[in-house]
Each structure stands twice: as C-alpha cells, then as structure tokens.
Design a protein around this motif. Sequence first.
Motif, PDB file in Angstrom:
ATOM      1  N   GLU A 244     -10.876 -18.614   1.990  1.00 50.36           N
ATOM      2  CA  GLU A 244     -10.565 -19.538   0.957  1.00 50.36           C
ATOM      3  C   GLU A 244      -8.947 -19.945   1.024  1.00 50.36           C
ATOM      4  OE1 GLU A 244     -11.938 -18.118  -2.741  1.00 50.36           O
ATOM      5  OE2 GLU A 244     -13.943 -18.476  -2.067  1.00 50.36           O
ATOM      6  N   THR A 245      -8.260 -18.842   1.444  1.00 48.45           N
ATOM      7  CA  THR A 245      -6.837 -19.011   1.348  1.00 48.45           C
ATOM      8  C   THR A 245      -6.295 -19.206   2.821  1.00 48.45           C
ATOM      9  OG1 THR A 245      -6.723 -17.447  -0.397  1.00 48.45           O
ATOM     10  CG2 THR A 245      -4.779 -17.864   0.636  1.00 48.45           C
ATOM     11  N   LYS A 246      -5.330 -20.476   2.838  1.00 49.08           N
ATOM     12  CA  LYS A 246      -4.778 -20.908   4.037  1.00 49.08           C
ATOM     13  C   LYS A 246      -3.276 -20.865   4.085  1.00 49.08           C
ATOM     14  CE  LYS A 246      -8.686 -21.780   6.234  1.00 49.08           C
ATOM     15  NZ  LYS A 246      -9.407 -21.082   7.196  1.00 49.08           N
ATOM     16  N   GLY A 247      -2.702 -19.999   3.263  1.00 54.67           N
ATOM     17  CA  GLY A 247      -1.395 -19.776   3.007  1.00 54.67           C
ATOM     18  C   GLY A 247      -0.650 -18.977   3.956  1.00 54.67           C
ATOM     19  N   GLN A 248       0.495 -18.685   3.746  1.00 51.90           N
ATOM     20  CA  GLN A 248       1.304 -17.947   4.751  1.00 51.90           C
ATOM     21  C   GLN A 248       0.841 -16.747   5.246  1.00 51.90           C
ATOM     22  OE1 GLN A 248       5.172 -16.831   2.762  1.00 51.90           O
ATOM     23  NE2 GLN A 248       5.757 -15.662   4.578  1.00 51.90           N
ATOM     24  N   MET A 249       0.071 -16.038   4.608  1.00 48.25           N
ATOM     25  CA  MET A 249      -0.642 -14.685   4.995  1.00 48.25           C
ATOM     26  C   MET A 249      -2.042 -14.936   5.267  1.00 48.25           C
ATOM     27  SD  MET A 249       1.742 -12.591   4.688  1.00 48.25           S
ATOM     28  CE  MET A 249       0.949 -11.072   4.804  1.00 48.25           C
ATOM     29  N   HIS A 250      -2.499 -16.139   5.890  1.00 52.94           N
ATOM     30  CA  HIS A 250      -3.545 -16.267   6.242  1.00 52.94           C
ATOM     31  C   HIS A 250      -3.792 -15.656   7.857  1.00 52.94           C
ATOM     32  CE1 HIS A 250      -7.460 -18.149   7.351  1.00 52.94           C
ATOM     33  NE2 HIS A 250      -7.011 -18.622   8.412  1.00 52.94           N
ATOM     34  N   ASP A 251      -4.905 -14.718   7.987  1.00 54.00           N
ATOM     35  CA  ASP A 251      -5.006 -14.113   9.213  1.00 54.00           C
ATOM     36  C   ASP A 251      -3.987 -12.963   9.233  1.00 54.00           C
ATOM     37  OD1 ASP A 251      -7.341 -15.172   9.935  1.00 54.00           O
ATOM     38  OD2 ASP A 251      -6.086 -16.537  11.076  1.00 54.00           O
ATOM     39  N   LYS A 252      -3.345 -12.643   8.039  1.00 52.14           N
ATOM     40  CA  LYS A 252      -2.268 -11.562   8.092  1.00 52.14           C
ATOM     41  C   LYS A 252      -2.338 -10.773   6.814  1.00 52.14           C
ATOM     42  CE  LYS A 252       1.322 -14.260  10.326  1.00 52.14           C
ATOM     43  NZ  LYS A 252       1.520 -13.539  11.394  1.00 52.14           N
ATOM     44  N   ALA A 253      -1.855  -9.343   6.894  1.00 52.15           N
ATOM     45  CA  ALA A 253      -1.881  -8.460   5.770  1.00 52.15           C
ATOM     46  C   ALA A 253      -0.670  -7.785   5.533  1.00 52.15           C
ATOM     47  CB  ALA A 253      -2.962  -7.779   5.963  1.00 52.15           C
ATOM     48  N   LEU A 254      -0.320  -7.062   4.452  1.00 56.42           N
ATOM     49  CA  LEU A 254       0.655  -6.343   4.122  1.00 56.42           C
ATOM     50  C   LEU A 254       0.426  -4.845   3.895  1.00 56.42           C
ATOM     51  CD1 LEU A 254       3.780  -7.014   4.088  1.00 56.42           C
ATOM     52  CD2 LEU A 254       3.270  -7.101   1.580  1.00 56.42           C
ATOM     53  N   ALA A 255       1.187  -4.004   4.446  1.00 52.80           N
ATOM     54  CA  ALA A 255       0.978  -2.579   4.269  1.00 52.80           C
ATOM     55  C   ALA A 255       2.193  -2.135   3.168  1.00 52.80           C
ATOM     56  CB  ALA A 255       1.083  -1.856   5.461  1.00 52.80           C
ATOM     57  N   ILE A 256       1.571  -1.673   2.012  1.00 55.24           N
ATOM     58  CA  ILE A 256       2.879  -1.274   1.098  1.00 55.24           C
ATOM     59  C   ILE A 256       2.740   0.351   0.801  1.00 55.24           C
ATOM     60  CG2 ILE A 256       2.622  -3.464  -0.145  1.00 55.24           C
ATOM     61  CD1 ILE A 256       0.760  -2.216  -2.185  1.00 55.24           C
ATOM     62  N   THR A 257       1.818   0.957   1.568  1.00 55.81           N
ATOM     63  CA  THR A 257       1.897   2.605   1.426  1.00 55.81           C
ATOM     64  C   THR A 257       3.247   3.189   1.755  1.00 55.81           C
ATOM     65  OG1 THR A 257      -0.475   2.528   1.975  1.00 55.81           O
ATOM     66  CG2 THR A 257       0.661   4.661   2.167  1.00 55.81           C
ATOM     67  N   ASP A 258       3.769   4.102   0.624  1.00 59.71           N
ATOM     68  CA  ASP A 258       4.998   4.620   1.122  1.00 59.71           C
ATOM     69  C   ASP A 258       4.749   6.073   1.167  1.00 59.71           C
ATOM     70  OD1 ASP A 258       7.496   4.946   0.932  1.00 59.71           O
ATOM     71  OD2 ASP A 258       7.989   5.001  -1.431  1.00 59.71           O
ATOM     72  N   PRO A 259       5.365   6.675   2.075  1.00 55.68           N
ATOM     73  CA  PRO A 259       6.467   6.102   3.265  1.00 55.68           C
ATOM     74  C   PRO A 259       5.637   5.197   4.303  1.00 55.68           C
ATOM     75  CG  PRO A 259       6.217   8.252   3.531  1.00 55.68           C
ATOM     76  CD  PRO A 259       5.188   8.052   2.406  1.00 55.68           C
ATOM     77  N   TYR A 260       4.413   5.524   4.474  1.00 60.30           N
ATOM     78  CA  TYR A 260       4.050   4.853   5.857  1.00 60.30           C
ATOM     79  C   TYR A 260       2.401   5.158   5.778  1.00 60.30           C
ATOM     80  CZ  TYR A 260       3.893   9.356   8.146  1.00 60.30           C
ATOM     81  OH  TYR A 260       3.502  10.938   8.459  1.00 60.30           O
ATOM     82  N   LEU A 261       1.837   4.172   6.559  1.00 64.78           N
ATOM     83  CA  LEU A 261       0.195   4.264   6.621  1.00 64.78           C
ATOM     84  C   LEU A 261      -0.002   4.403   8.167  1.00 64.78           C
ATOM     85  CD1 LEU A 261      -2.599   3.426   5.240  1.00 64.78           C
ATOM     86  CD2 LEU A 261      -2.190   1.177   5.876  1.00 64.78           C
ATOM     87  N   ASP A 262      -0.951   5.431   8.430  1.00 59.00           N
ATOM     88  CA  ASP A 262      -1.303   5.718   9.891  1.00 59.00           C
ATOM     89  C   ASP A 262      -2.155   4.671  10.301  1.00 59.00           C
ATOM     90  OD1 ASP A 262       0.087   8.107  10.289  1.00 59.00           O
ATOM     91  OD2 ASP A 262      -1.510   9.346   9.262  1.00 59.00           O
ATOM     92  N   VAL A 263      -1.955   4.323  11.488  1.00 60.18           N
ATOM     93  CA  VAL A 263      -2.835   3.542  12.335  1.00 60.18           C
ATOM     94  C   VAL A 263      -3.497   4.412  13.433  1.00 60.18           C
ATOM     95  CG1 VAL A 263      -2.789   1.457  14.155  1.00 60.18           C
ATOM     96  CG2 VAL A 263      -1.131   1.524  12.181  1.00 60.18           C
ATOM     97  N   TYR A 264      -4.887   3.996  13.375  1.00 65.05           N
ATOM     98  CA  TYR A 264      -5.782   5.132  14.573  1.00 65.05           C
ATOM     99  C   TYR A 264      -6.206   4.180  15.559  1.00 65.05           C
ATOM    100  CZ  TYR A 264      -6.022   7.820  10.499  1.00 65.05           C
ATOM    101  OH  TYR A 264      -5.313   8.826   9.193  1.00 65.05           O
ATOM    102  N   GLN A 265      -6.616   4.872  16.734  1.00 66.18           N
ATOM    103  CA  GLN A 265      -7.088   4.489  18.026  1.00 66.18           C
ATOM    104  C   GLN A 265      -8.382   3.820  17.611  1.00 66.18           C
ATOM    105  OE1 GLN A 265      -8.050   6.920  21.320  1.00 66.18           O
ATOM    106  NE2 GLN A 265      -6.723   5.826  22.542  1.00 66.18           N
ATOM    107  N   GLY A 266      -9.249   4.335  16.669  1.00 67.19           N
ATOM    108  CA  GLY A 266     -10.477   4.039  16.414  1.00 67.19           C
ATOM    109  C   GLY A 266     -10.875   3.855  14.824  1.00 67.19           C
ATOM    110  N   MET A 267     -12.025   3.366  14.649  1.00 65.75           N
ATOM    111  CA  MET A 267     -12.534   3.337  13.122  1.00 65.75           C
ATOM    112  C   MET A 267     -12.934   4.765  12.680  1.00 65.75           C
ATOM    113  SD  MET A 267     -14.337  -0.657  12.746  1.00 65.75           S
ATOM    114  CE  MET A 267     -15.674  -0.166  14.030  1.00 65.75           C
ATOM    115  N   ASP A 268     -12.027   5.476  12.770  1.00 62.55           N
ATOM    116  CA  ASP A 268     -12.434   7.014  12.058  1.00 62.55           C
ATOM    117  C   ASP A 268     -10.963   7.594  12.165  1.00 62.55           C
ATOM    118  OD1 ASP A 268     -12.955   9.536  12.056  1.00 62.55           O
ATOM    119  OD2 ASP A 268     -14.503   9.450  13.596  1.00 62.55           O
ATOM    120  N   SER A 269     -10.799   8.267  10.933  1.00 61.19           N
ATOM    121  CA  SER A 269      -9.367   8.644  10.554  1.00 61.19           C
ATOM    122  C   SER A 269      -9.620  10.224  11.355  1.00 61.19           C
ATOM    123  CB  SER A 269      -9.640   9.140   9.016  1.00 61.19           C
ATOM    124  OG  SER A 269     -10.857   9.968   8.531  1.00 61.19           O
TER     125      SER A 269
END
Length: 254
Positions: free
Chosen positions: A19-44
């Motif tokens: 529904e939203t075609k704004g500046q963040m269309h197809d984008k997202a923002l991470a706000i976890t402090d200090p950081y958010l882990d990125v994994y190789q697969g869909m499994d922590s």
Amino acid sequence: RVASYAANVEETVLTVQEETKGQMHDKALAITDPYLDVYQGMDSDSEVVGRLYKNTEVDVLQISEGWTKISSGNCEGYTKTAALLFGQEAEAITASISEEDILTGYTLEEAEAMEAEAEAARKAEEARVQSIISNTISGSDITYNPTMSVSDEELYLLACIIDWEANGESYEGKLAVANVVLNRVRSSAYPNSISGVIYQRSQFSGVSDGAGSPSAKFQSRINSGLRSQQCMDAAVEALSGHNNIGGYTSFRMI
C-alpha cells in the motif's frame, strides 16, 4: 503464539509495502541498539555473516516465515522480520535523523575490524587523559585529596568544562567554574554527579545535547584536549577542597 505473531507481522509488513510507495518502499530500517545480527540462513543457529547497527537502512529482497532477506553495503543475509521497521514507521525515523546518521550494513569481518579500531581509539584516549591527570598531580604543588569520590573520566570532564567556560579567564575564574560545578553536585537541587551537572539540560550553554550527553561541539572540545594546563590545575585544586566562591551554584560572565 510465537508462530502466529510472526505470521501476523509478516502479513502486516507485506500489506504495508504493497500500500505504501514512499521513500522506504522495498526498504527497511534496523533500530536495534547496539546492533542486529544478520544470518546466512533463516535460522538463528546459522552462521552470523553481518551486523546492522542502529539506524541501518537495508534493501528488502524477500520476506518469508518470519525472516527477511536483506542487502545493505557488502552485507547480505537474513534477519528477523519483527526486528525491522517498515513503511511509515521507518520513514518517520529516517525523517527525524540526519542523512549522515543513516548507516549501511557491515559484513562480520568489517564490523569486527571497525569495533577493534574504535576500541583502540578508546584506549588511546583513555591513556591521553590519564597522562594529563598524572602530569598535573605530580607536576604541581597541589595536594590532591579529593573531597568527593570521582572517576578519572569525571575529573577530566570537570577540566573540560572549565576550559569551555573560562579558558580566557584568570586562574581564579577557572577555579570558580570548578567550584560552581562541585557546589551543584553537593546541592539537592542538581544532579549528584559531575557528568550529571555538566550535561543537565539548559545549564552550560552549548554543552548538552538535551538528552544527557555532550553536544557535538563540546565532544569535539573533549576530544581536542585542554587548551590550558590551568584548567586541570583548577579542577584538581577545587576537588582538593580549595573553594574561592563559597556556596554559590551559578555565575555570570561579565
């Protein structure tokens, strides 16, 4: 319940993106402090391949089963959908911060190298401050017998606020600034620490960011070091009990 929550989050995100075609269309923002882990697969339990620090903008490649595949900088992998902001929420955050504060993702190797560099800089700064304090205490006739318990960091901070407020003043003026700060620490009307007093909102002009931390300009002064050795001398002497203003808790430059 967890599975249901994840499914609801995913459905909401997909609806918002559609529904939203704004500046963040197809984008997202991470706000976890200090950081958010990125994994190789869909499994922590899978390998961590990157980190998204607070206010990192990412491209959304895929959303599935409570996980979002993202790409940002040299980092690509999966992170939990519920840990990201999308659509209008993300746009509201990005609109409230400056463009240079919006980050890109880091691979694990990049993140670890950056953190090691920051730690080395922190240790170097700590050594520099210790050197200033040691030279002052050993190189003067002031008997350092503090009247209140303070850390080396707060002693240096006291010297920096003296530098900020009274670098061009006489030694007595510098000592007066130090004692105003210490009188406030002792007063129930003010915060009970040197840092609390100095960073109290709307007190020392240009010093606080309004949220209990140094402004960019005052942080630059801290990083640059003292312009006069007398600033540290005055801080040490005031803490050792030499009070040249009595119980005053404010001053006015004339």
